[in-house]
Design a protein around this motif. Structure first.
Motif, PDB file in Angstrom:
ATOM      1  N   ALA A 173       0.828  -1.212   0.000  1.00  0.00           N
ATOM      2  CA  ALA A 173       0.000   0.000   0.000  1.00  0.00           C
ATOM      3  C   ALA A 173       0.859   1.257   0.000  1.00  0.00           C
ATOM      4  O   ALA A 173       0.579   2.221  -0.728  1.00  0.00           O
ATOM      5  N   LYS A 174       1.934   1.250   0.806  1.00  0.00           N
ATOM      6  CA  LYS A 174       2.787   2.431   0.885  1.00  0.00           C
ATOM      7  C   LYS A 174       3.483   2.708  -0.438  1.00  0.00           C
ATOM      8  O   LYS A 174       3.565   3.862  -0.882  1.00  0.00           O
ATOM      9  N   ALA A 175       3.986   1.653  -1.098  1.00  0.00           N
ATOM     10  CA  ALA A 175       4.666   1.851  -2.384  1.00  0.00           C
ATOM     11  C   ALA A 175       3.698   2.393  -3.430  1.00  0.00           C
ATOM     12  O   ALA A 175       4.050   3.281  -4.223  1.00  0.00           O
ATOM     13  N   THR A 176       2.459   1.884  -3.420  1.00  0.00           N
ATOM     14  CA  THR A 176       1.460   2.366  -4.378  1.00  0.00           C
ATOM     15  C   THR A 176       1.127   3.829  -4.139  1.00  0.00           C
ATOM     16  O   THR A 176       1.045   4.634  -5.084  1.00  0.00           O
ATOM     17  N   VAL A 177       0.959   4.196  -2.875  1.00  0.00           N
ATOM     18  CA  VAL A 177       0.644   5.589  -2.545  1.00  0.00           C
ATOM     19  C   VAL A 177       1.801   6.514  -2.934  1.00  0.00           C
ATOM     20  O   VAL A 177       1.588   7.594  -3.496  1.00  0.00           O
ATOM     21  N   GLU A 178       3.044   6.093  -2.642  1.00  0.00           N
ATOM     22  CA  GLU A 178       4.202   6.924  -2.980  1.00  0.00           C
ATOM     23  C   GLU A 178       4.296   7.130  -4.489  1.00  0.00           C
ATOM     24  O   GLU A 178       4.603   8.226  -4.959  1.00  0.00           O
ATOM     25  N   ARG A 179       4.041   6.075  -5.258  1.00  0.00           N
ATOM     26  CA  ARG A 179       4.091   6.198  -6.718  1.00  0.00           C
ATOM     27  C   ARG A 179       3.025   7.167  -7.228  1.00  0.00           C
ATOM     28  O   ARG A 179       3.294   8.038  -8.060  1.00  0.00           O
ATOM     29  N   ASP A 180       1.811   7.032  -6.708  1.00  0.00           N
ATOM     30  CA  ASP A 180       0.733   7.916  -7.158  1.00  0.00           C
ATOM     31  C   ASP A 180       0.952   9.348  -6.686  1.00  0.00           C
ATOM     32  O   ASP A 180       0.609  10.307  -7.399  1.00  0.00           O
ATOM     33  N   LEU A 181       1.517   9.531  -5.486  1.00  0.00           N
ATOM     34  CA  LEU A 181       1.809  10.880  -5.014  1.00  0.00           C
ATOM     35  C   LEU A 181       2.866  11.541  -5.888  1.00  0.00           C
ATOM     36  O   LEU A 181       2.796  12.752  -6.155  1.00  0.00           O
TER      37      LEU A 181
END
Length: 651
Positions: free
Chosen positions: A250-258
């Motif tokens: 979840a954190k990696a996905t959020v960082e990529r989208d941010l």
């Protein structure tokens, strides 16, 4: 022996030359470099000098020795400038990180492609291409269709974009009502993660197998979201608990989208007036901070504890139960909460009390709980939708999920109370004063015009018999934006919480008048402040705050009157008193001077090279040519210095 001495002297001379070239290039560029880069810079300069010497031939070497030296310095500078571009700071770790950076770029490109397909699939392509919108009666219908397409696209794009849409749904001053109404309906349900993945996260966070901590653990989740999913469990002590587990990745996905969101907002801020007006980068930064807090469940645990602490001092707030955190089992990706028996308000249905009076009392308790969090505690639940409100088996209400909270400081809380009191008294002048305390005001504002606009707003939305709705919040935000004011994010979050709460109240009491009840709450709080005990406490607090000022006042008054009596009173204003201002002026003057001198010397060098005649230094070499070559190289050094300084400032 002589050969060894010659070799030693040659080696020492070579080292001295390398040190001279690297030191000169470093000072000219204003860099701090290590030994490796210094050696490479010196060798590059020597290589440049050797190539120039070979190109000149033996006949010209003596006469053009200064040109060789200048070429050596310029070569060293060029190497250092290029090295700083490729490896900022000279860190070799930059090269090691290149494969990782390439992988991130490829992942970002794939995500861009995926988002583009989602946008086209939901019919957003023609608007992204800049198609003109319809005018007249068709405009509203077209905006409604676009808002629906945008909501569906955001839901498919994932958690980050869903939460961004939820944030934008509070910005009535930025988006038309059709978009605000549609974005408030954003939801994102996803399939739960397999138990093996969840078990691995639990083992990593707890430091041992879940079976060693929990006597029982429900493998089927109670609810699943994009960032986390919730399971029921039982501790070894026999206590029933709720376990919130962050989804793997979840954190990696959020960082990529941010990262993608920041790039889009940066482009909007740089290339569009609308982006600069709404503060696209500030909006993205605030959203990123909020999302990072949601990714760390320790923040949610602290938020829950802070709200519980505030509720303990209030009899009204204590009637609404808040979850108790088991901090000994909680971590950044796992949160363990005490179990509360009941159902969410959204699915309560027949479980709701049949007596209208009981439902009204529950709604009143919930409203006062949130208002006390906002205006007294300063930490409040920012998303009280029906899924985060529970109807418990004992007939009381409970609040869940404090991952999204708002924080209001003491000054803003006082301004909010003044705002409610002004609304209660239907006083547009007091409302104007309270609003100006609440928002970020422009340098020049027509307060009389703002008072008239607020008077019209109150006549439209706050008269008896008129039920407040989301349109009231939209009109208030538009009014604020129209007069050059900007609402702080904390206040926008508070209004969003109240607007969301109003929708939840409809399930308990259809037609619940949240504004009228809020005005009554403000009146009650004012009456509590006017009791003798509260007034005495306020006077004591203000006196303690003013005591140091009052002690210094007589001495300062004596100094002022003494200066007036002897004619020594004056006002001193120091120009550029701040060192940062002086440093900026010095840097600006240096860069402008270097640019002017570099351009002038280059122009003179070109003119000298084109000038025929003059003294000769050999059979085919003239003095003007030697001077021209040297001036061109000195000009190149200066220009390279200025260009490199500009590049570093942008970095």
């Amino acid at each position: 022996m002589q050969l060894a001495l010659f070799l030693v002297l040659s080696f020492v001379s070579l080292l001295a030359t390398i040190a001279f070239l690297s030191a000169g290039a470093r000072r000219l560029l204003g860099l701090r470099i290590g030994r490796t880069r210094a050696l490479l810079a010196g060798l590059t300069g020597l290589g440049a000098a050797a190539l120039i010497g070979q190109a000149m031939g033996d006949a010209r070497k003596g006469a053009l020795i200064t040109v060789q030296i200048s070429c050596a310095v310029f070569g060293s500078m060029a190497f250092l400038a290029l090295a700083e571009v490729v490896l900022p700071g000279g860190r070799i770790t930059g090269v090691v990180r290149w494969p990782q950076a390439v992988r991130r770029r490829l992942a970002r490109t794939r995500r861009y492609t995926e988002l583009s397909r989602i946008a086209v699939r939901h019919g957003l392509g023609r608007w992204l291409r800049g198609r003109n919108q319809a005018a007249g009666p068709q405009a509203s219908a077209e905006r409604a269709q676009l808002a629906l397409s945008l909501r569906l696209a955001l839901e498919e794009a994932g958690a980050t974009f869903v939460k961004m849409g939820q944030l934008l749904s509070t910005r009535y001053d930025l988006l038309p009502p059709e978009f605000v109404g549609e974005l408030t309906r954003l939801q994102h349900q996803v399939a739960p993660e397999p138990w093996t993945e969840i078990e691995q996260v639990l083992t990593e966070e707890l430091g041992r197998a879940p079976s060693e901590v929990f006597a029982a653990f429900d493998r089927e989740p109670l609810a699943a979201g994009s960032i986390a999913q919730v399971h029921g469990a039982e501790l070894r002590s026999g206590e029933r608990v709720v376990v919130k587990v962050q989804r793997p990745g979840a954190k990696a996905t959020v960082e990529r989208d941010l990262d993608i969101l920041f790039r889009i907002c940066r482009k909007l801020d740089e290339h569009s007036e609308w982006g600069r007006t709404v503060g696209a980068m500030e909006l993205a930064e605030g959203f990123a901070r909020s999302l990072h807090e949601e990714l760390d469940f320790r923040v949610e645990a602290r938020n829950t504890a802070a709200v519980r602490a505030g509720a303990g001092s209030s009899a009204v707030t204590a009637r609404v139960r808040l979850p108790e955190v088991h901090e000994e089992y909680s971590s950044p990706r796992v949160l363990v909460l005490a179990w509360m028996d009941g159902v969410t308000l959204g699915s309560a249905g027949p479980a709701l009390p049949s007596d209208a009076t009981e439902r009204d009392a529950l709604a009143q308790q919930l409203l006062e709980c949130v208002l006390e969090q906002i205006m007294l505690g300063g930490v409040f639940h920012a998303d009280p939708h029906p899924g985060n409100i529970m109807l418990l088996d004992d007939g009381t209400l409970g609040l869940l999920d404090f991952g999204s909270v708002g924080r209001v400081d003491r000054m803003l809380r006082a301004s909010l109370r003044n705002l409610l009191l002004a609304i209660h008294r239907s006083d547009p002048v007091a409302l104007c004063d309270a609003l100006l305390e609440l928002v970020d005001r422009a340098e020049e504002i027509d307060e009389a015009k703002l008072e008239r606009a607020l008077g019209r707003f109150m006549a439209r939305h706050l008269t008896p018999g008129v039920k407040p709705d989301r349109e009231m919040f939209a009109d208030l935000f538009l009014l604020v934006a129209r007069h050059g004011l900007s609402c702080p994010p904390e206040i926008a979050a508070a209004f969003r919480a109240l607007a969301t709460l109003e929708g939840s109240m409809e399930l308990l009491v259809p037609g619940f008048d949240i504004i009228t009840r809020a005005k009554a709450f403000a009146r009650t709080q004012l009456q509590r402040k006017l009791t003798p005990k509260s007034l005495g406490e306020t006077v004591v607090e203000e006196a303690l705050a003013l005591a140091p000022v009052l002690r210094r006042m007589p001495r300062r008054l004596e100094r002022i009157t003494n200066s007036l009596e002897h004619g020594r009173l004056g006002v001193q204003v120091r120009f550029l008193a701040d060192e940062r201002d002086r440093r900026f002026i010095r840097t600006l003057v240096h860069e402008v001077l270097l640019t002017f001198l570099g351009g002038t010397l280059g122009l003179i060098g070109v003119l000298l090279l084109r000038t025929s005649g003059g003294p000769t230094l050999g059979q085919s070499l003239q003095l003007f040519q030697v001077l021209g070559y040297n001036l061109l190289l000195v000009s190149s050094v200066m220009v390279l210095r200025v260009v490199f300084a500009i590049f570093r400032a942008q970095r």
